[in-house]
Enzyme design. Structure first.
Site, PDB file in Angstrom:
ATOM      1  N   LYS A 142      48.404  40.353  36.744  1.00 36.72           N
ATOM      2  CA  LYS A 142      48.617  38.967  37.362  1.00 36.72           C
ATOM      3  C   LYS A 142      48.876  37.854  36.614  1.00 36.72           C
ATOM      4  O   LYS A 142      50.130  38.043  36.543  1.00 36.72           O
ATOM      5  CB  LYS A 142      47.313  39.047  38.847  1.00 36.72           C
ATOM      6  CG  LYS A 142      47.941  40.555  39.464  1.00 36.72           C
ATOM      7  CD  LYS A 142      46.728  40.285  40.317  1.00 36.72           C
ATOM      8  CE  LYS A 142      46.217  41.394  41.145  1.00 36.72           C
ATOM      9  NZ  LYS A 142      47.900  42.259  42.236  1.00 36.72           N
TER      10      LYS A 142
ATOM     11  N   ASP B  14      35.656  41.831  40.728  1.00 40.74           N
ATOM     12  CA  ASP B  14      36.768  41.840  40.235  1.00 40.74           C
ATOM     13  C   ASP B  14      37.584  40.551  41.113  1.00 40.74           C
ATOM     14  O   ASP B  14      37.867  40.095  41.687  1.00 40.74           O
ATOM     15  CB  ASP B  14      37.430  42.120  41.727  1.00 40.74           C
ATOM     16  CG  ASP B  14      38.586  42.670  42.065  1.00 40.74           C
ATOM     17  OD1 ASP B  14      39.410  42.612  40.882  1.00 40.74           O
ATOM     18  OD2 ASP B  14      38.831  43.564  43.091  1.00 40.74           O
TER      19      ASP B  14
ATOM     20  N   TRP C 184      40.979  45.004  49.175  1.00 43.58           N
ATOM     21  CA  TRP C 184      40.257  44.970  47.996  1.00 43.58           C
ATOM     22  C   TRP C 184      39.281  45.020  47.933  1.00 43.58           C
ATOM     23  O   TRP C 184      38.498  45.876  47.380  1.00 43.58           O
ATOM     24  CB  TRP C 184      40.999  44.423  46.803  1.00 43.58           C
ATOM     25  CG  TRP C 184      42.148  44.383  46.550  1.00 43.58           C
ATOM     26  CD1 TRP C 184      43.196  42.896  46.708  1.00 43.58           C
ATOM     27  CD2 TRP C 184      42.795  45.396  46.655  1.00 43.58           C
ATOM     28  NE1 TRP C 184      44.728  44.144  46.200  1.00 43.58           N
ATOM     29  CE2 TRP C 184      44.448  45.123  46.239  1.00 43.58           C
ATOM     30  CE3 TRP C 184      42.735  46.776  46.042  1.00 43.58           C
ATOM     31  CZ2 TRP C 184      45.815  46.534  45.929  1.00 43.58           C
ATOM     32  CZ3 TRP C 184      43.490  47.550  45.537  1.00 43.58           C
ATOM     33  CH2 TRP C 184      45.209  47.081  45.308  1.00 43.58           C
TER      34      TRP C 184
END
Length: 362
Positions: free
Chosen positions: A196, A172, A102
């Site tokens: 999540k 993030d 990511w």
């Protein structure tokens, strides 16, 4: 059928009590005769929902008053562009720390907007650790420093934040937000996709310091300007209303457990159970540096990386009600994502199954 233990990395399982409350209120929210999905986002009922959601998140994370909480769309992937479009406005330089799949995507996107420098990377060891970064490595002229606090695919986590001096730290935090106590004041921006630990897919939460709002260039699209969402109370356009509502229910659930301190204790207990078994196992092994192991995403492989045995493990686990344990295609093996909603009993069931499977494959 009965509920399974879903170890998916996202969309992940939600707390059963949250689902049951949403089910109860589904067709008529607070006696309105309408579902939340049918409410106008300008209505008083939805205004209460989004206001309460923000207040609860502020309380849980102890967010300082000089930060805005934004409920927007586009996922963390859209933030890969929004961050540089809003922050690369002075030196047009930013430092990134590369710790996995990511962060790689975030770096690639940011390079479209300015001078992006990778100051540290763990790619040399397949992203199995978090590289150490001190203030001397950071460009003091950088507009920001970017990290991915928890690496969903690789299974690593920052247990110690890098010292970035006076340069804003952007994070993030998609896969570990609300999993433990953090000091929000150490960050310029925190952003997270909801699917999540926060709620269903479709919602993105951004926590941004006031001084970082309103600096976007004239060419920045309206919907990608943090100022647009800040000034409108996240209601510039139709927000993901049901996802905001579900997030509010999740926040209420965490509060009912006692807050983030108690949530962190539960998460550490769950992770310890699984890591302790893996360490003692003669069949399974963790490829991650022990000091950097995630509480949320736990990858593991067989010691001989036997693909047939690993495939059998995933198949038999699914038959036993343990879902989505196959590792990400880029790393293989297995992965157990044990977010907040995964009960301790789910981890106990996984460990019991792993022991039984190991006995059969001695």
């Amino acid at each position: 059928m009965s509920r399974v233990y879903n170890f998916s990395a996202g969309p992940s399982m939600l707390p059963l009590t949250v689902l049951e409350k949403a089910q109860k209120e589904l067709t008529s929210y607070h006696g309105s005769g309408m579902s939340v999905m049918e409410l106008s986002h300008r209505s008083g009922l939805f205004t209460d929902i989004i206001t309460e959601a923000e207040q609860l998140l502020r309380e849980l994370m102890q967010i300082p008053d000089n930060y805005k909480v934004l409920f927007i769309q586009g996922g963390a992937s859209q933030q890969f562009a929004m961050v540089p479009m809003n922050l690369l406005v002075h030196s047009k330089k930013a430092d990134y720390i590369h710790t996995g799949s990511w962060s790689k995507k975030a770096i690639q996107e940011a390079k479209k907007f300015g001078d992006i420098r990778v100051v540290a990377s763990s790619e040399d060891k397949n992203f199995s650790y978090i590289p150490k970064v001190d203030a001397s490595m950071i460009d003091p002229e950088a507009d920001y420093v970017h990290i991915t606090t928890n690496n969903t695919i690789e299974g690593t986590v920052y247990n110690e934040l890098p010292d970035t001096g006076n340069v804003p730290l952007v994070a993030d935090m998609s896969s570990n937000i609300l999993s433990e106590v953090i000091d929000v004041s150490k960050f310029g921006i925190i952003y997270a996709g909801a699917q999540k630990n926060l709620g269903p897919a479709g919602l993105t939460v951004v926590i941004i310091r006031d001084d970082l709002i309103g600096n976007a260039t004239d060419t920045c699209p309206t919907m990608l300007d943090y100022k647009t969402h800040s000034e409108s109370g996240s209601l510039y356009n139709t927000p993901p209303t049901f996802a905001v509502y579900m997030a509010k229910l999740v926040f209420e659930w965490i509060k009912s457990l006692g807050g983030l301190k108690e949530m962190e204790e539960i998460n550490r207990e769950k992770a310890k159970k699984l890591y302790d078994y893996i360490e003692a196992s003669d069949l399974f092994v963790s490829p991650i540096n022990p000091a950097d192991r995630s509480l949320m995403n736990i990858p593991f492989v067989t010691k001989d990386s036997d693909k047939e045995i690993e495939a059998a493990f995933v198949k038999e686990a699914q038959a036993a009600g343990l879902e989505t344990l196959k590792g990400h295609r880029s790393v293989g093996g297995m992965r157990a994502s044990i977010y907040n909603a995964m009960p301790v009993e789910g981890v106990d069931a996984l460990v019991a199954f792993m022991k039984e499977f190991e006995e059969k494959h001695k």
